[in-house]
Design an enzyme around this catalytic site. Structure first.
Site, PDB file in Angstrom:
ATOM      1  N   LYS A  73      -9.792   1.740 -18.996  1.00  0.00           N
ATOM      2  CA  LYS A  73     -10.506   1.901 -20.108  1.00  0.00           C
ATOM      3  C   LYS A  73      -9.514   1.256 -21.188  1.00  0.00           C
ATOM      4  O   LYS A  73      -9.239   0.027 -21.252  1.00  0.00           O
ATOM      5  CB  LYS A  73     -10.713   3.226 -20.385  1.00  0.00           C
ATOM      6  CG  LYS A  73     -11.409   3.978 -19.229  1.00  0.00           C
ATOM      7  CD  LYS A  73     -12.710   3.415 -18.928  1.00  0.00           C
ATOM      8  CE  LYS A  73     -13.282   4.062 -17.841  1.00  0.00           C
ATOM      9  NZ  LYS A  73     -13.496   5.337 -17.462  1.00  0.00           N
TER      10      LYS A  73
ATOM     11  N   TYR B 152     -15.373  14.034 -17.377  1.00  0.00           N
ATOM     12  CA  TYR B 152     -15.961  12.962 -16.823  1.00  0.00           C
ATOM     13  C   TYR B 152     -16.953  13.065 -15.734  1.00  0.00           C
ATOM     14  O   TYR B 152     -16.729  13.870 -14.760  1.00  0.00           O
ATOM     15  CB  TYR B 152     -14.838  11.824 -16.443  1.00  0.00           C
ATOM     16  CG  TYR B 152     -15.395  10.488 -15.871  1.00  0.00           C
ATOM     17  CD1 TYR B 152     -15.930   9.536 -16.724  1.00  0.00           C
ATOM     18  CD2 TYR B 152     -15.094  10.341 -14.518  1.00  0.00           C
ATOM     19  CE1 TYR B 152     -16.175   8.349 -16.162  1.00  0.00           C
ATOM     20  CE2 TYR B 152     -15.633   9.095 -14.050  1.00  0.00           C
ATOM     21  CZ  TYR B 152     -16.131   8.190 -14.920  1.00  0.00           C
ATOM     22  OH  TYR B 152     -16.613   6.786 -14.507  1.00  0.00           O
TER      23      TYR B 152
ATOM     24  N   ARG C  62       0.838  -1.106   0.056  1.00  0.00           N
ATOM     25  CA  ARG C  62       0.065   0.051   0.077  1.00  0.00           C
ATOM     26  C   ARG C  62       0.735   1.495  -0.002  1.00  0.00           C
ATOM     27  O   ARG C  62       1.439   1.760   1.062  1.00  0.00           O
ATOM     28  CB  ARG C  62      -0.968   0.016   1.053  1.00  0.00           C
ATOM     29  CG  ARG C  62      -1.930   1.146   1.131  1.00  0.00           C
ATOM     30  CD  ARG C  62      -2.734   1.380   2.448  1.00  0.00           C
ATOM     31  NE  ARG C  62      -1.511   2.114   3.186  1.00  0.00           N
ATOM     32  CZ  ARG C  62      -1.219   1.875   4.497  1.00  0.00           C
ATOM     33  NH1 ARG C  62      -1.792   1.027   5.214  1.00  0.00           N
ATOM     34  NH2 ARG C  62      -0.068   2.679   5.044  1.00  0.00           N
TER      35      ARG C  62
ATOM     36  N   ASP D 148      -6.353  14.705 -18.042  1.00  0.00           N
ATOM     37  CA  ASP D 148      -6.863  13.283 -18.123  1.00  0.00           C
ATOM     38  C   ASP D 148      -6.772  12.652 -19.435  1.00  0.00           C
ATOM     39  O   ASP D 148      -7.522  13.302 -20.396  1.00  0.00           O
ATOM     40  CB  ASP D 148      -8.356  13.401 -17.474  1.00  0.00           C
ATOM     41  CG  ASP D 148      -9.045  11.800 -17.401  1.00  0.00           C
ATOM     42  OD1 ASP D 148      -8.500  11.074 -18.330  1.00  0.00           O
ATOM     43  OD2 ASP D 148     -10.041  11.578 -16.730  1.00  0.00           O
TER      44      ASP D 148
END
Ligand SMILES: *Cc1c(COP(=O)(O)O)cnc(C)c1O
Length: 395
Positions: A210, A114, A60, A185
């Site tokens: 994507k 988005y 993490r 983005d």
């Protein structure tokens, strides 16, 4: 205690698994399905967890070899110094925003975003005391006026849902003049079609869900930026936790191996479908940067020389009902969320992907009520056109 005693069953089962010695190349990087890594000494543990020596401490945020392999590959493909992987595209966006800005700070963002990003900026960041000013990214004077004092500028290379294209060179110039870090983005373009860092963007973000994953089988995100900025993002993620999983990093590397082939096919299929739709009597308007009728076509030719991508949108004659009926009429294409996978997906924008926008925000983003968004897949282009022709007949 007997020194030579063979360890018991439980101990052998816990400690017996070993990586077999291997001095050959394999076509894929191993999946280090590990949360933690052993140290020889406490001192090495202390040095590694404080980043005074290289190594792995805890998956993490601190790092993992499979994630590192994916990050190195992404940095190379986006032409940045470094990269950092995330559990999702939204985790990547949230981390960039909250690492650059805090209470009392201001972010300047394009409103053409988005839906999840728009909602994060409008509803969540203000709860942290971060103010977001939305400014039309195509109006460079307005952007220049809004930038001074801001902690971040944010836009999308190719924006949902009208597939508009921003001028990356002009925007990064404005940001550099104002001393504001610039984030973009780049999900719709993918690193194959556009590398915004070449134009001076500091943070290049992707929903790896994507085109990078490419097969609709994972959720992931990545940010490509300088080593210094990766250190900042890492410091946030160590505490907030939105780390990519090792299997996802492996799947993303497998996806990247065929990214060029897929983007070429997505782009060719989308251009062919856009051309077909543009000539159809039941279609009012087609939005695709590869069409000469697109308002940013000339810019897109310069900025996306390898192809215009797989995303398009079109307005079915007859508004909301017609748009919904068209979607209900397709058979090969799926009505589904997401984009960038192998199969063609359709969706009515206003009631699905852009549901977080109210009517006023939809109008501000130039989103027509009957707009259908299409993620054009890599099927046979004639089969996609036949499916759309059949569905348009039924409208
Ligand atoms: C899907 C998407 C996101 C969000 O990514 P997730 O991986 O779903 O969290 C952000 N930006 C764009 C342009 C997207 O298409």
């Amino acid at each position: 205690m007997d020194e030579d005693r063979r360890p018991g069953f439980a101990t052998r089962a816990v400690h017996g698994a070993r990586m077999p010695p291997i001095d050959q190349d394999a076509p894929s990087v191993p999946i280090f399905q590990s949360s933690t890594f052993r140290f020889e000494t406490s001192e090495r543990y202390a040095d590694t967890i404080s980043f005074r020596r290289p190594g792995y401490t805890y998956t993490r945020g601190y790092g993992n070899p499979t994630l590192a392999a994916f990050e190195t590959l992404m940095a190379d493909l986006e032409e940045t110094e470094s990269a950092f992987s995330f559990a999702s595209g939204m985790a990547a966006i949230h981390t960039v925003a909250t690492t650059c800005a805090g209470a009392g700070d201001r972010v300047v963002a394009s409103p053409e975003l988005y839906g999840g990003t728009f909602s994060l900026f409008r509803n969540v960041l203000p709860r942290y005391g971060i103010e977001v000013t939305f400014v039309d990214a195509h109006d460079h004077d307005a952007v220049g006026e809004a930038l001074p004092g801001a902690k971040l500028f944010y836009c999308e290379t190719i924006a949902n849902p009208n597939v508009t294209v921003v001028d990356l060179e002009a925007l990064s110039g404005l940001c550099q003049n104002a001393g504001v870090p610039a984030a973009v983005d780049n999900t719709f373009a993918s690193p194959y079609l556009c590398n915004p860092a070449r134009y001076g963007f500091d943070f290049v973000l992707h929903s790896a869900t994507k085109y990078i994953g490419g097969h609709s089988d994972l959720i992931a995100g990545v940010v490509c930026c300088s080593e210094r900025d990766v250190a900042g993002l890492r410091n946030t993620v160590i505490e907030t936790g939105a780390t990519m999983a090792p299997l996802e990093a492996w799947l993303c590397m497998r996806g990247l191996a065929t990214l060029e082939l897929r983007m070429q096919r997505h782009s060719a299929n989308a251009l062919s479908l856009a051309t077909f739709l543009e000539q159809h009597p039941k279609v009012d308007r087609v939005h695709y940067p590869g069409l000469a009728t697109h308002p940013h076509h000339a810019l897109a030719r310069r900025q996306l020389p390898m192809g215009f991508g797989g995303m398009l949108a079109f307005e079915v004659e007859g508004g909301v009902d017609a748009g919904r009926r068209f979607c209900d009429g397709v058979e090969l294409a799926w009505i589904a969320a997401s984009l960038g996978g192998t199969q063609t997906l359709v969706g009515h924008a206003a009631s699905t992907t852009h549901r977080q926008l109210d009517a006023q925000a939809r109008r501000a983003a130039g989103l027509a009520d009957g707009l259908v968004r299409v993620s054009v897949g890599i099927e046979d282009p004639d089969d996609i056109a036949a499916d759309f022709a059949r569905a348009l007949e039924k409208v």
